[in-house]
Design an enzyme around this catalytic site. Structure first.
Site, PDB file in Angstrom:
ATOM      1  N   ALA A   1      -3.385   7.749  -5.366  1.00 40.49           N
ATOM      2  CA  ALA A   1      -2.033   7.445  -5.520  1.00 40.49           C
ATOM      3  C   ALA A   1      -2.071   5.875  -5.947  1.00 40.49           C
ATOM      4  O   ALA A   1      -1.951   4.937  -5.078  1.00 40.49           O
ATOM      5  CB  ALA A   1      -1.390   7.562  -4.065  1.00 40.49           C
TER       6      ALA A   1
ATOM      7  N   GLY B   1       0.819  -1.184   0.018  1.00 39.05           N
ATOM      8  CA  GLY B   1      -0.113   0.037   0.126  1.00 39.05           C
ATOM      9  C   GLY B   1       1.020   1.225  -0.076  1.00 39.05           C
ATOM     10  O   GLY B   1       2.052   0.945  -0.123  1.00 39.05           O
ATOM     11  N   ASN B   2       0.262   2.454   0.291  1.00 32.17           N
ATOM     12  CA  ASN B   2       0.841   3.486   0.398  1.00 32.17           C
ATOM     13  C   ASN B   2       0.269   4.482   1.339  1.00 32.17           C
ATOM     14  O   ASN B   2      -0.826   4.344   1.729  1.00 32.17           O
ATOM     15  CB  ASN B   2       1.031   4.286  -1.134  1.00 32.17           C
ATOM     16  CG  ASN B   2       0.023   4.835  -1.714  1.00 32.17           C
ATOM     17  OD1 ASN B   2      -0.826   5.539  -1.288  1.00 32.17           O
ATOM     18  ND2 ASN B   2      -0.483   3.956  -2.760  1.00 32.17           N
ATOM     19  N   ARG B   3       0.996   5.820   1.629  1.00 38.40           N
ATOM     20  CA  ARG B   3       0.503   6.511   2.732  1.00 38.40           C
ATOM     21  C   ARG B   3      -0.529   7.676   2.514  1.00 38.40           C
ATOM     22  O   ARG B   3      -0.808   8.511   2.947  1.00 38.40           O
ATOM     23  CB  ARG B   3       1.696   7.172   3.364  1.00 38.40           C
ATOM     24  CG  ARG B   3       2.471   6.178   4.149  1.00 38.40           C
ATOM     25  CD  ARG B   3       3.716   6.830   4.635  1.00 38.40           C
ATOM     26  NE  ARG B   3       3.535   8.053   5.199  1.00 38.40           N
ATOM     27  CZ  ARG B   3       4.590   8.879   5.833  1.00 38.40           C
ATOM     28  NH1 ARG B   3       5.815   8.412   5.332  1.00 38.40           N
ATOM     29  NH2 ARG B   3       4.522  10.121   6.343  1.00 38.40           N
ATOM     30  N   SER B   4      -1.101   7.396   0.974  1.00 37.59           N
ATOM     31  CA  SER B   4      -2.143   8.384   0.517  1.00 37.59           C
ATOM     32  C   SER B   4      -3.367   8.416   1.586  1.00 37.59           C
ATOM     33  O   SER B   4      -3.805   7.224   1.841  1.00 37.59           O
ATOM     34  CB  SER B   4      -2.631   8.136  -0.726  1.00 37.59           C
ATOM     35  OG  SER B   4      -3.825   8.867  -1.049  1.00 37.59           O
TER      36      SER B   4
END
Ligand code: CTP
Length: 409
Positions: free
Chosen positions: A286, A220-223
């Protein structure tokens, strides 16, 4: 009870609730209760169809006023004529607004009490549509929606999810709480919010995507999705019909926005294309650039000292939307950069054939993914504009200003 801070604007308001003939009519009962909890006075008018689903008596008990059901009820007319009732209201809310009722409102018919009231009132009108998703997506309904929005009618929902007939899609009545919040939001609306996106359809992607590695792990990512949600809210306020395709985030659905929740890049790709055609696409999500070639069916065990993941590129949703043969009026991308912001952003603008790209610095203290604030610069072929550090909601309004300018350029 006087209602919480969020519903404060509704205290003392005179709301006319027009109930249409859909299965969701039962939810309008809960809506009356909540509006009264918020301190509003509520009078109810029902279409003939609505009375097939819920009895006028139920509304009467909850609203504390006789429920109005017909133009030809002389006793009710004597107590308060329908023109008087239309004038009494300082806000009209139509819930559920069926496809048929929306069509009749769009065409200015006055063939029953509800349509007559809506035509006779000068109060702001908000509708909460509910219907089968195919009826919602039909060009006839979307055309009626655009007509109504163009006249300044506010729209809350519909939501995406399971529908009465065992199908799923956009068409669920907004929850009573969401309708109350939308009404409270607009309670003292400066009518000065320009409806300069009325009649346009805007699709916004927001949040991260999660790419599953196995049943318990993902990439995942931090968006946080905050910027995309703010942009969707702002576009809806300005009169656009907005579909928000959201990755996994913990954010409430902005008023008047149709939300589709997704998890992976592949699902986001599918949902975005399902929401087209549109006039404007704003890719604020993102999206993961890589996804496992094959997600493991069972949990990956720690059997060796190192683990190599076999990842493949995801489809570039933004570039594909920009390359659509059925051209959109404006395609806007986002770029999160840690360095050489202008150079990288302009490269992406060209490579993906975008109309505009909005770049922000990540990895700085004030702004970026999880922050409520940000600073950013928008680039298009012939120009650029910088937006100084501000709350994301304000930046979203300023970005929509620029989008309106570019649409008219
Ligand atoms: N985007 C997309 N689909 C993808 C990847 C990105 O639609 N599979 C969109 C994002 O929504 C955003 C923009 O493309 O609007 C970001 O561009 P991208 O080139 O993916 O940015 P980065 O991932 O930051 O690229 P790089 O790592 O090369 O800097």
């Amino acid at each position: 009870m006087t209602g919480s801070d969020k519903t404060q604007g509704l205290a003392g308001r005179r709301l006319l609730l027009c109930v249409g003939g859909g299965i969701a009519a039962y939810k309008a009962l809960e809506l009356v209760r909540r509006l009264r909890d918020a301190g509003a006075q509520v009078q109810v008018a029902m279409t003939a169809g609505a009375q097939q689903f819920v009895t006028p008596l139920s509304f009467q008990a909850l609203s504390g006023h006789p429920t109005r059901t017909s133009l030809w009820d002389s006793a009710a007319e004597q107590a308060m004529g329908h023109i008087e009732l239309a004038r009494w209201a300082d806000q009209v809310i139509v819930a559920p607004a069926t496809a048929d009722l929306m069509a009749r409102l769009a065409h200015g018919l006055a063939d029953d009490l509800v349509t007559t009231l809506c035509l006779a009132t000068t109060a702001p009108v908000m509708i909460a549509p509910a219907m089968n998703h195919r009826m919602w997506e039909h060009p006839a309904t979307q055309g009626n929606l655009a007509t109504l929005r163009g006249r300044g009618v506010r729209v809350v929902g519909p939501n995406d999810g399971p529908l009465a007939e065992g199908e799923s899609g956009p068409g669920r009545l907004a929850e009573p709480g969401e309708i109350v919040a939308a009404l409270a939001n607009h309670a003292d609306d400066a009518p000065s919010v320009p409806q300069d996106l009325a009649g346009l359809k805007v699709v916004v992607s927001a949040g991260p995507t999660y790419e599953d590695l196995d049943p318990v792990r993902y990439l995942g990512n931090r968006s946080s999705g905050k910027m995309g949600f703010a942009v969707a809210a702002s576009a809806a306020k300005r009169g656009a019909a907005v579909t928000l395709v959201a990755g996994p985030v913990h954010l409430p659905t902005p008023a008047g926005v149709t939300r589709v929740d997704v998890r992976s890049a592949a699902q986001m790709h599918q949902a975005v294309f399902a929401a087209l055609p549109a006039d404007v696409y704003i890719g604020a999500a993102a999206v993961a650039d890589y996804t496992p070639r094959v997600p493991a069916a069972d949990k990956i065990k720690k059997s060796s000292e190192s683990l190599a993941l076999d990842l493949v590129r995801t489809p570039d949703i933004l570039a594909e939307v920009a390359a659509q043969t059925q051209a959109l009026k404006l395609v806007v991308g986002f770029a999160a950069e840690t360095n050489n912001v202008a150079e990288y952003a302009r490269k992406k603008l060209e490579a993906k054939r975008l109309d505009m790209i909005v770049a922000n610095r990540v990895g700085i203290a004030d702004g970026g993914f999880e922050s409520d604030r940000n600073a950013m610069t928008a680039y298009w072929k012939e120009g650029e504009r910088s937006f100084a550090s501000a709350p994301k909601t304000q930046l979203a309004d300023e970005l929509i200003d620029l989008i309106v300018e570019r649409l008219n350029a």
